[in-house]
Design an enzyme around this catalytic site. Structure first.
Site, PDB file in Angstrom:
ATOM      1  N   ASP A 144       0.778  -1.129  -0.252  1.00  0.00           N
ATOM      2  CA  ASP A 144      -0.008  -0.095   0.095  1.00  0.00           C
ATOM      3  C   ASP A 144       0.816   1.108  -0.129  1.00  0.00           C
ATOM      4  O   ASP A 144       0.322   2.447  -0.503  1.00  0.00           O
ATOM      5  CB  ASP A 144      -0.979   0.071   1.234  1.00  0.00           C
ATOM      6  CG  ASP A 144      -2.211  -0.782   1.124  1.00  0.00           C
ATOM      7  OD1 ASP A 144      -2.330  -1.656  -0.032  1.00  0.00           O
ATOM      8  OD2 ASP A 144      -3.089  -0.507   1.964  1.00  0.00           O
ATOM      9  N   MET A 280     -21.747   5.677   6.459  1.00  0.00           N
ATOM     10  CA  MET A 280     -22.080   6.807   5.673  1.00  0.00           C
ATOM     11  C   MET A 280     -23.586   6.762   5.313  1.00  0.00           C
ATOM     12  O   MET A 280     -24.502   7.617   5.130  1.00  0.00           O
ATOM     13  CB  MET A 280     -21.160   7.211   4.634  1.00  0.00           C
ATOM     14  CG  MET A 280     -21.732   8.655   4.037  1.00  0.00           C
ATOM     15  SD  MET A 280     -21.682  10.092   5.241  1.00  0.00           S
ATOM     16  CE  MET A 280     -19.822  10.385   5.102  1.00  0.00           C
ATOM     17  N   ILE A 328     -17.574   5.027  -0.205  1.00  0.00           N
ATOM     18  CA  ILE A 328     -18.089   6.486  -0.073  1.00  0.00           C
ATOM     19  C   ILE A 328     -18.102   7.519  -1.427  1.00  0.00           C
ATOM     20  O   ILE A 328     -19.049   7.762  -1.735  1.00  0.00           O
ATOM     21  CB  ILE A 328     -17.848   7.249   1.199  1.00  0.00           C
ATOM     22  CG1 ILE A 328     -18.093   6.324   2.458  1.00  0.00           C
ATOM     23  CG2 ILE A 328     -18.421   8.552   1.086  1.00  0.00           C
ATOM     24  CD1 ILE A 328     -17.531   7.006   3.535  1.00  0.00           C
TER      25      ILE A 328
END
Length: 394
Positions: A144, A280, A328
Site C-alpha cells: 500500500d 455513511m 463512499i
C-alpha cells in the site's frame, strides 16, 4: 497465449479477502471472504458467476481457510493458476514497487511490523500459509505504501528531530497507494490524457479514507502519514487532531496510551461525531430524519475532505480533474456535492443528474459543462495487485 489467472489475497488478523483475477476479463471468476477465523463461527463465503455459497469452518486459521479455498480456486481457474498476489499494508522505505516474495523479503516485511502492528503481522500470516499450500507458484507482495515512495522529502518529513527519522523511520508513508494508482490511470484513460502528462486530486473514501496528489503517474503528496490515522475524518478514526491531545487526556482524565489510541482509532470519526454509526449510508438516512449528530458528522467529513484536497493542490502544476473512489466516493452523491461546494475557488461545479447517476459501480464524469473534470471511478485494487503480479512474471 491463453490469458493468465492470479489469486489475490488480503489477510486481516481474523479474515481473508480473496479474488481470482483473469487478465482478460473485468469480472472476477471467483471472489469472497473468510471471516471470524480462529473462532467457532469461522465461515468462508464466496461468489462464482451469479451464485453465492458459504461453508462453516469452525476454529479454522488462515492456513486451514486457504486449504478449503484451494480446490475452488483451481476449479474456477480451469486448473491454470499462474501466481498469487498478496496485499501488504506497509513496506516502509524498503519497497518502492511490487516484489517477488522469498525469505529475505518476508524478513524485511517482518521488520516493518512496528510501523503497522495491526496489519503486517496478519499479512505475513497469509503469505506464509499460502506459500506453504502453493509452493510451486510465484508469490508477489504489493505494498500500500509503495506508490507514495515518490513523495519528495519536503512532503514526507515531519518537523521533528532528525534522529527520529534517521534512526527510527518516523516519517509520512501514506496508504491506499494501490487504489490511488489504479484510479489515476483510469482517469487519464477516460480523459484521453497520457498518464505521464496528467495531474489529479484523488479521494479514496471508505471506512478508511485518504487524498492524494498525483502528477505524471507519481504520488507527490497524500493525507495519511506514519500510520493510517493521520489525515481525513474516517469511519471510526479521528484523522488529524492536536498532537498534544494524548498528553492532555493522560493528564486530565488519567487515560493510558492504549486507551487513547483505541479511542482515536475505533471510537472517533463519523461514529464519534454522530454518536450513532460509522456507516455513511446510515448517517445519510438519519440526516434525512433530522438526526443532528448524523448531519454534523457529514458536514465535518465533507469540509475536512475539501480542505485536504485544496491542500493537495499545492503539489500540482495544473488540475486535470478530481477523482472520487472507494465505497463512499463511488456511492454518495451527497458527499461529492457537499465536498465540491467547498471547492468553489477551483471553479468546480457538478451536473446534478450525472452526480446522482454515478452510484453502484457506474463510472463517469459528473462535472457541469464548462467546468473542471470531476470523475467517479470505482476502484479495483484486486485487479491492480494482479497486474503488478503479472508484470513480475513476464
Amino acid at each position: 497465449m491463453p490469458s493468465r489467472n492470479i489469486l489475490v489475497i488480503n489477510c486481516g488478523s481474523s479474515s481473508i479477502k480473496f479474488a481470482l483475477v483473469n487478465e482478460a476479463h473485468s469480472l472476477f471468476p471467483l471472489h469472497g471472504l473468510a471471516e471470524r477465523l480462529g473462532s467457532r463461527d469461522a465461515v468462508l463465503r464466496w461468489k462464482r458467476g451469479g451464485d453465492s455459497d458459504s461453508l462453516m469452518i469452525p476454529n479454522a486459521d488462515h492456513r486451514a481457510a486457504l486449504a478449503q479455498l484451494l480446490p475452488m480456486v483451481q476449479n474456477a481457474a480451469g486448473g491454470k493458476l499462474h501466481g498469487i498476489g498478496h496485499r501488504v499494508v506497509h513496506g516502509g522505505e524498503l519497497f518502492t514497487h511490487a516484489t517477488r516474495l522469498d525469505g529475505r523479503v518476508i524478513e524485511a516485511i517482518r521488520a516493518t511490523a512496528p510501523l503497522a502492528p495491526l496489519h503486517n503481522p496478519a499479512n505475513l500470516q497469509g503469505i506464509e500459509a499460502a506459500m506453504t499450500l502453493f509452493p510451486g507458484l510465484p508469490h508477489v507482495a504489493v505494498f500500500d505504501t509503495a506508490f507514495h515512495q515518490s513523495l519528495p522529502e519536503h512532503a514526507y518529513r515531519y518537523a521533528l528531530p532528525e534522529a527520529l527519522y534517521r534512526e527510527h523511520g518516523v516519517r509520512r508513508y501514506g496508504f491506499h497507494g494501490t487504489s490511488h494508482r489504479y484510479v489515476s490511470h483510469r482517469a487519464a484513460e477516460m480523459a484521453g490524457l497520457a498518464v505521464g502528462d496528467s495531474s489529479w486530486l484523488s479521494a479514496h473514501l471508505g471506512n478508511g479514507s485518504s487524498t492524494c496528489a498525483i502528477v505524471n503517474g507519481q504520488s507527490l503528496d497524500t493525507s495519511m502519514g506514519l500510520t493510517p490515522l493521520e489525515g481525513l475524518v474516517m469511519g471510526t478514526r479521528s484523522g488529524d487532531v492536536d498532537p498534544n491531545l494524548h498528553s492532555h487526556l493522560a493528564r486530565t482524565l488519567g487515560w493510558s496510551l492504549e486507551r487513547i489510541d483505541s479511542m482515536l482509532n475505533n471510537e472517533s470519526g463519523l461514529l464519534g461525531l454522530s454518536n450513532l454509526s460509522n456507516d455513511m449510508r446510515t448517517l445519510e438516512q438519519e440526516r434525512e430524519q433530522g438526526h443532528p449528530g448524523a448531519a454534523l458528522a457529514i458536514e465535518v467529513f465533507c469540509y475536512r475532505l475539501a480542505k485536504s484536497l485544496a491542500a493537495m493542490s499545492c503539489a500540482l502544476p495544473q488540475l486535470d480533474g478530481v477523482i472520487f473512489t472507494g465505497g463512499i466516493g463511488e456511492n454518495s452523491p451527497l458527499v461529492r456535492a457537499k465536498t465540491v461546494a467547498h471547492l468553489r475557488l477551483f471553479d468546480l461545479r457538478l451536473d446534478q443528474e450525472a452526480n446522482a447517476r454515478c452510484v453502484r459501480g457506474v463510472a463517469g464524469p459528473i462535472q457541469a459543462t464548462g467546468h473542471p473534470r470531476v470523475l467517479v471511478i470505482p476502484t479495483n485494487e484486486e485487479r491492480q495487485i494482479a497486474l503488478d503480479t503479472l508484470a513480475l512474471l513476464d
